[in-house]
Design an enzyme around this catalytic site. Structure first.
Site, PDB file in Angstrom:
ATOM      1  N   LYS A   1      53.873-114.120 135.856  1.00 40.51           N
ATOM      2  CA  LYS A   1      55.162-114.802 135.737  1.00 40.51           C
ATOM      3  C   LYS A   1      55.931-114.824 137.070  1.00 40.51           C
ATOM      4  O   LYS A   1      55.628-114.046 137.989  1.00 40.51           O
ATOM      5  CB  LYS A   1      55.976-114.134 134.630  1.00 40.51           C
ATOM      6  CG  LYS A   1      55.282-114.221 133.256  1.00 40.51           C
ATOM      7  CD  LYS A   1      56.181-113.707 132.141  1.00 40.51           C
ATOM      8  CE  LYS A   1      55.494-113.841 130.794  1.00 40.51           C
ATOM      9  NZ  LYS A   1      56.410-113.500 129.668  1.00 40.51           N
TER      10      LYS A   1
ATOM     11  N   TYR B   1      56.140-122.635 125.289  1.00 46.15           N
ATOM     12  CA  TYR B   1      56.743-121.595 124.448  1.00 46.15           C
ATOM     13  C   TYR B   1      57.455-122.178 123.221  1.00 46.15           C
ATOM     14  O   TYR B   1      58.329-121.523 122.655  1.00 46.15           O
ATOM     15  CB  TYR B   1      57.724-120.766 125.276  1.00 46.15           C
ATOM     16  CG  TYR B   1      57.056-119.720 126.155  1.00 46.15           C
ATOM     17  CD1 TYR B   1      56.389-118.641 125.580  1.00 46.15           C
ATOM     18  CD2 TYR B   1      57.100-119.791 127.544  1.00 46.15           C
ATOM     19  CE1 TYR B   1      55.783-117.665 126.370  1.00 46.15           C
ATOM     20  CE2 TYR B   1      56.498-118.823 128.341  1.00 46.15           C
ATOM     21  CZ  TYR B   1      55.840-117.763 127.745  1.00 46.15           C
ATOM     22  OH  TYR B   1      55.243-116.786 128.511  1.00 46.15           O
TER      23      TYR B   1
HETATM   24  P1  CMP Z   1      55.154-113.447 126.398  1.00 47.43           P
HETATM   25  O1  CMP Z   1      53.998-112.570 126.067  1.00 47.43           O
HETATM   26  O2  CMP Z   1      55.004-114.386 127.530  1.00 47.43           O
HETATM   27  O3  CMP Z   1      55.556-114.288 125.092  1.00 47.43           O
HETATM   28  C1  CMP Z   1      56.871-114.654 124.777  1.00 47.43           C
HETATM   29  C2  CMP Z   1      57.882-114.084 125.722  1.00 47.43           C
HETATM   30  O4  CMP Z   1      59.207-114.075 125.262  1.00 47.43           O
HETATM   31  C3  CMP Z   1      57.567-112.618 125.972  1.00 47.43           C
HETATM   32  O5  CMP Z   1      56.382-112.502 126.718  1.00 47.43           O
HETATM   33  C4  CMP Z   1      58.838-112.137 126.622  1.00 47.43           C
HETATM   34  O6  CMP Z   1      58.858-112.365 128.006  1.00 47.43           O
HETATM   35  C5  CMP Z   1      59.871-113.027 125.956  1.00 47.43           C
HETATM   36  N1  CMP Z   1      60.653-112.234 125.001  1.00 47.43           N
HETATM   37  C6  CMP Z   1      60.217-111.690 123.856  1.00 47.43           C
HETATM   38  N2  CMP Z   1      61.225-111.011 123.250  1.00 47.43           N
HETATM   39  C7  CMP Z   1      62.313-111.162 124.052  1.00 47.43           C
HETATM   40  C8  CMP Z   1      63.647-110.691 123.984  1.00 47.43           C
HETATM   41  N3  CMP Z   1      64.072-109.939 122.949  1.00 47.43           N
HETATM   42  N4  CMP Z   1      64.480-111.024 124.982  1.00 47.43           N
HETATM   43  C9  CMP Z   1      64.067-111.795 126.012  1.00 47.43           C
HETATM   44  N5  CMP Z   1      62.791-112.250 126.135  1.00 47.43           N
HETATM   45  C10 CMP Z   1      61.937-111.929 125.172  1.00 47.43           C
END
Ligand code: CMP
Length: 140
Positions: free
Chosen positions: A11, A51
C-alpha cells in the site's frame, strides 16, 4: 491456477516509507512465487471499484483516498495454500493485533494504513488478480 494463488498490494504508506524491498523479501522467503507484478498509481475510481465490497463501511471514503494517494505495488503470488499462508505471513488486519515478525507488525502504522492487502478467499484472489492483470501479464 485456482486454489494456489493470492493477490497482494503493497500500500501507499509502505511504499512511501521505503519498505517495498523488505516486503518482497518476506514474500520470497515465505516460499511464494511472484507470477505477476506492477508498480501503479490507482485512480480514486479504480481504488473505489476494487474495494466496492466495503462501500457501506464507515471507513470506505478514507480507504479509497489512502489507496489512491500514491503508487502501490500489485502482485499475484503462487504457492500451495496461498491465501491462508499469505494471511499468516502478513498478520492481522489491525497491526496492533498482528503477531511478531509478520509484515503488518513490522511495517504497518495503523488499521487503515496497514502496509499490505491480501485476498481473503480463493474466489476473491482470482477476481482481484483479474482486476489488475490481463492474461498476458501473469506467468504462472
Ligand atoms: P485490506 O486487507 O486491504 O482490506 C480492506 C481494508 O480496509 C483493510 O485492509 C484495512 O486497511 C481497511 N480497514 C478495515 N477496517 C478498518 C477500520 N476499522 N478503519 C479503517 N480502515 C479499515
Amino acid at each position: 491456477m485456482a486454489g494456489n494463488i493470492t493477490f497482494t498490494m503493497i500500500k501507499p504508506g509502505a511504499v512511501k516509507n521505503g519498505h517495498i524491498g523488505a516486503i518482497l523479501n518476506h514474500i520470497n522467503k515465505g516460499g511464494f512465487k511472484i507470477v505477476a507484478m506492477k508498480y501503479v498509481h490507482l485512480s480514486p475510481q479504480m481504488a473505489g471499484q476494487f474495494y466496492a465490497v466495503h462501500k457501506e463501511r464507515p471507513f470506505y471514503g478514507e480507504l479509497v483516498e489512502f489507496m489512491s494517494s500514491g503508487p502501490i505495488v500489485a502482485a499475484v503470488l503462487q504457492k500451495d495454500n496461498a491465501v491462508e499462508d499469505f494471511r499468516t505471513l502478513i498478520g492481522a488486519t489491525n497491526p496492533a493485533e498482528a503477531a511478531e515478525g509478520t509484515v503488518r507488525k513490522l511495517y504497518a502504522t495503523s488499521i487503515g494504513e496497514n502496509a499490505v492487502h491480501g485476498s481473503d478467499s480463493d474466489e476473491n484472489a482470482l477476481i482481484e488478480a483479474n482486476f489488475h492483470f490481463s492474461g498476458t501479464e501473469m506467468f504462472a
